[in-house]
Design a protein around this motif. Sequence first.
Motif, PDB file in Angstrom:
ATOM      1  N   LYS A 108       7.733  12.108  -3.315  1.00 57.16           N
ATOM      2  CA  LYS A 108       7.555  11.927  -1.868  1.00 57.16           C
ATOM      3  C   LYS A 108       7.582  10.449  -1.471  1.00 57.16           C
ATOM      4  CE  LYS A 108       7.338  16.281  -1.613  1.00 57.16           C
ATOM      5  NZ  LYS A 108       8.590  17.008  -1.264  1.00 57.16           N
ATOM      6  N   THR A 109       8.355   9.666  -2.199  1.00 60.04           N
ATOM      7  CA  THR A 109       8.534   8.251  -1.878  1.00 60.04           C
ATOM      8  C   THR A 109       9.753   8.120  -0.969  1.00 60.04           C
ATOM      9  OG1 THR A 109       9.729   8.045  -3.972  1.00 60.04           O
ATOM     10  CG2 THR A 109       7.445   7.355  -3.953  1.00 60.04           C
ATOM     11  N   GLU A 110       9.572   7.507   0.182  1.00 57.31           N
ATOM     12  CA  GLU A 110      10.615   7.486   1.200  1.00 57.31           C
ATOM     13  C   GLU A 110      11.552   6.285   1.099  1.00 57.31           C
ATOM     14  OE1 GLU A 110       8.899   8.055   5.043  1.00 57.31           O
ATOM     15  OE2 GLU A 110       7.880   9.915   4.462  1.00 57.31           O
ATOM     16  N   SER A 111      11.192   5.272   0.310  1.00 56.81           N
ATOM     17  CA  SER A 111      12.051   4.102   0.094  1.00 56.81           C
ATOM     18  C   SER A 111      12.235   3.940  -1.410  1.00 56.81           C
ATOM     19  CB  SER A 111      11.417   2.844   0.696  1.00 56.81           C
ATOM     20  OG  SER A 111      11.185   3.024   2.077  1.00 56.81           O
ATOM     21  N   VAL A 112      13.490   3.953  -1.858  1.00 58.52           N
ATOM     22  CA  VAL A 112      13.767   4.013  -3.300  1.00 58.52           C
ATOM     23  C   VAL A 112      14.855   3.017  -3.689  1.00 58.52           C
ATOM     24  CG1 VAL A 112      14.637   5.463  -5.179  1.00 58.52           C
ATOM     25  CG2 VAL A 112      13.100   6.442  -3.464  1.00 58.52           C
ATOM     26  N   ILE A 113      14.609   2.317  -4.783  1.00 53.96           N
ATOM     27  CA  ILE A 113      15.662   1.543  -5.451  1.00 53.96           C
ATOM     28  C   ILE A 113      16.047   2.304  -6.708  1.00 53.96           C
ATOM     29  CG2 ILE A 113      16.210  -0.574  -6.705  1.00 53.96           C
ATOM     30  CD1 ILE A 113      14.459  -2.111  -4.788  1.00 53.96           C
ATOM     31  N   ALA A 114      17.311   2.717  -6.777  1.00 57.94           N
ATOM     32  CA  ALA A 114      17.831   3.445  -7.944  1.00 57.94           C
ATOM     33  C   ALA A 114      18.613   2.469  -8.804  1.00 57.94           C
ATOM     34  CB  ALA A 114      18.716   4.598  -7.491  1.00 57.94           C
ATOM     35  N   LEU A 115      18.305   2.449 -10.101  1.00 61.24           N
ATOM     36  CA  LEU A 115      18.861   1.448 -10.996  1.00 61.24           C
ATOM     37  C   LEU A 115      19.376   2.109 -12.268  1.00 61.24           C
ATOM     38  CD1 LEU A 115      18.816  -1.594 -10.343  1.00 61.24           C
ATOM     39  CD2 LEU A 115      16.889  -1.825 -11.904  1.00 61.24           C
ATOM     40  N   TRP A 159      15.614  -2.454   5.327  1.00 65.72           N
ATOM     41  CA  TRP A 159      15.111  -1.094   5.363  1.00 65.72           C
ATOM     42  C   TRP A 159      15.040  -0.584   6.799  1.00 65.72           C
ATOM     43  CZ3 TRP A 159      14.850   1.131   0.720  1.00 65.72           C
ATOM     44  CH2 TRP A 159      14.694   0.319  -0.409  1.00 65.72           C
ATOM     45  N   SER A 160      15.331   0.702   6.963  1.00 62.05           N
ATOM     46  CA  SER A 160      15.368   1.295   8.304  1.00 62.05           C
ATOM     47  C   SER A 160      14.022   1.207   9.007  1.00 62.05           C
ATOM     48  CB  SER A 160      15.794   2.766   8.221  1.00 62.05           C
ATOM     49  OG  SER A 160      17.067   2.881   7.655  1.00 62.05           O
ATOM     50  N   ASN A 161      12.956   1.377   8.240  1.00 60.86           N
ATOM     51  CA  ASN A 161      11.611   1.299   8.802  1.00 60.86           C
ATOM     52  C   ASN A 161      10.934   0.037   8.290  1.00 60.86           C
ATOM     53  OD1 ASN A 161      11.982   3.886   9.962  1.00 60.86           O
ATOM     54  ND2 ASN A 161      11.371   4.844   8.036  1.00 60.86           N
ATOM     55  N   ASN A 162       9.954  -0.418   9.014  1.00 60.86           N
ATOM     56  CA  ASN A 162       9.211  -1.591   8.572  1.00 60.86           C
ATOM     57  C   ASN A 162       8.315  -1.198   7.404  1.00 60.86           C
ATOM     58  OD1 ASN A 162      10.258  -3.282  10.588  1.00 60.86           O
ATOM     59  ND2 ASN A 162       8.760  -2.521  12.082  1.00 60.86           N
ATOM     60  N   ILE A 163       8.643  -1.693   6.218  1.00 62.43           N
ATOM     61  CA  ILE A 163       7.859  -1.374   5.029  1.00 62.43           C
ATOM     62  C   ILE A 163       7.549  -2.651   4.273  1.00 62.43           C
ATOM     63  CG2 ILE A 163       8.956   0.886   4.784  1.00 62.43           C
ATOM     64  CD1 ILE A 163      10.533  -0.300   2.436  1.00 62.43           C
ATOM     65  N   ASP A 164       6.606  -2.585   3.370  1.00 66.05           N
ATOM     66  CA  ASP A 164       6.369  -3.689   2.459  1.00 66.05           C
ATOM     67  C   ASP A 164       6.636  -3.204   1.044  1.00 66.05           C
ATOM     68  OD1 ASP A 164       4.062  -2.318   1.481  1.00 66.05           O
ATOM     69  OD2 ASP A 164       2.884  -3.157   3.129  1.00 66.05           O
ATOM     70  N   ASP A 165       6.519  -4.102   0.093  1.00 71.81           N
ATOM     71  CA  ASP A 165       6.858  -3.764  -1.290  1.00 71.81           C
ATOM     72  C   ASP A 165       5.987  -2.642  -1.843  1.00 71.81           C
ATOM     73  OD1 ASP A 165       8.715  -5.699  -1.102  1.00 71.81           O
ATOM     74  OD2 ASP A 165       7.707  -7.150  -2.396  1.00 71.81           O
ATOM     75  N   GLN A 166       4.819  -2.415  -1.250  1.00 73.02           N
ATOM     76  CA  GLN A 166       3.925  -1.383  -1.752  1.00 73.02           C
ATOM     77  C   GLN A 166       4.385   0.027  -1.395  1.00 73.02           C
ATOM     78  OE1 GLN A 166       1.508  -2.236  -3.923  1.00 73.02           O
ATOM     79  NE2 GLN A 166       2.521  -4.208  -3.644  1.00 73.02           N
ATOM     80  N   GLN A 167       5.535   0.139  -0.743  1.00 75.73           N
ATOM     81  CA  GLN A 167       6.047   1.444  -0.372  1.00 75.73           C
ATOM     82  C   GLN A 167       7.376   1.763  -1.060  1.00 75.73           C
ATOM     83  OE1 GLN A 167       5.744   0.373   3.947  1.00 75.73           O
ATOM     84  NE2 GLN A 167       4.860   2.402   4.129  1.00 75.73           N
ATOM     85  N   ILE A 168       7.845   0.892  -1.943  1.00 79.18           N
ATOM     86  CA  ILE A 168       9.143   1.082  -2.597  1.00 79.18           C
ATOM     87  C   ILE A 168       8.940   1.655  -3.999  1.00 79.18           C
ATOM     88  CG2 ILE A 168      11.272  -0.023  -3.371  1.00 79.18           C
ATOM     89  CD1 ILE A 168      10.715  -2.231  -1.305  1.00 79.18           C
ATOM     90  N   HIS A 169       9.680   2.701  -4.295  1.00 80.19           N
ATOM     91  CA  HIS A 169       9.643   3.333  -5.620  1.00 80.19           C
ATOM     92  C   HIS A 169      10.933   3.003  -6.355  1.00 80.19           C
ATOM     93  CE1 HIS A 169       8.842   6.390  -8.700  1.00 80.19           C
ATOM     94  NE2 HIS A 169      10.085   6.825  -8.514  1.00 80.19           N
ATOM     95  N   ASP A 187       8.793  -6.547  -9.303  1.00 76.71           N
ATOM     96  CA  ASP A 187       7.598  -6.603  -8.471  1.00 76.71           C
ATOM     97  C   ASP A 187       7.814  -5.983  -7.103  1.00 76.71           C
ATOM     98  OD1 ASP A 187       6.383  -7.897 -10.550  1.00 76.71           O
ATOM     99  OD2 ASP A 187       6.556  -9.907  -9.679  1.00 76.71           O
ATOM    100  N   SER A 188       9.087  -5.741  -6.746  1.00 81.64           N
ATOM    101  CA  SER A 188       9.361  -5.161  -5.428  1.00 81.64           C
ATOM    102  C   SER A 188       8.928  -3.695  -5.347  1.00 81.64           C
ATOM    103  CB  SER A 188      10.852  -5.272  -5.099  1.00 81.64           C
ATOM    104  OG  SER A 188      11.624  -4.426  -5.942  1.00 81.64           O
ATOM    105  N   CYS A 189       8.734  -3.065  -6.503  1.00 83.47           N
ATOM    106  CA  CYS A 189       8.410  -1.632  -6.540  1.00 83.47           C
ATOM    107  C   CYS A 189       6.940  -1.415  -6.896  1.00 83.47           C
ATOM    108  CB  CYS A 189       9.287  -0.915  -7.567  1.00 83.47           C
ATOM    109  SG  CYS A 189      11.062  -1.068  -7.240  1.00 83.47           S
ATOM    110  N   PHE A 190       6.269  -0.586  -6.119  1.00 86.53           N
ATOM    111  CA  PHE A 190       4.865  -0.290  -6.422  1.00 86.53           C
ATOM    112  C   PHE A 190       4.754   0.734  -7.535  1.00 86.53           C
ATOM    113  CE2 PHE A 190       5.690   3.413  -3.882  1.00 86.53           C
ATOM    114  CZ  PHE A 190       4.788   4.373  -4.320  1.00 86.53           C
TER     115      PHE A 190
END
Length: 246
Positions: A108-115, A159-169, A187-190
């Motif tokens: 249920k993480t809405e902001s994701v970096i896929a690597l 990002w489409s919504n205002n988020i901080d690094d604590q919301q990125i998976h 460090d960008s991903c919580f």
Amino acid sequence: MTTLLSIEAASDSCSIALQIGHQVIQRLEPAPRMHSRLLYPMLNSLMDEAGISPKQLDAIAFVNGPGSFTGLRIAAATAQGMGFACDIPLIGISTLQAMAQQAFNEHKTESVIALMDARMNELYLGAYQLDPMTGIMTKQIDDCLCPTGIEYPSLKICWSNNIDDQQIHGCGHGFKLTEKLSPSLQDSCFSVNAEQILQAKSLLPLANALYNENRTLLPEQVELVYLREQSHWKTIKQQKLLNKEK
């Protein structure tokens, strides 16, 4: 009621899923370098269990890259073969988008970096965020090939919504390269799931959305996305044109 088949062979695992209305049946096997041996038996088993034939499919979805060259070609060739034989439209889906969709489904993480580890000290990287209206993970930057040491700020992700690094998976085996990744990217991903195994059923939300929008392909229109220009796989139509030029 839509009947969709999805095929995932871009990773070390081999996975297929069948959606019949609201029911989903899946097969998943660890398959390093064995996709070609496992895929058709898995397909036959899945179709037998569901009691349907390929001709009853409305569309076939497959990951079109980036990922393993061999795996991508096997998945595309399988989808093309079934598409030609049974006159079924195809749906190509980004591997990185499917990974992001699975991360949302599971965590249920809405902001994701896929690597993904692209070898040769490079990464396949995608940044995706949930569209709350559709439930689909949408790209924030184009999928890209970048150095393993890329700095997070240099990605210029808006990002489409205002988020901080604590919301990125973060998800994908690219995050296993901890000694090569820049601290800013890590460090960008919580939270990070470096052990994610992409499953074919994760393609289905994307496939349904594209199918409902009539964004399908004819089998001869299939193209794979390697993100390395020197490894571009030609479509059947392009191959015919090249042969005529010769």
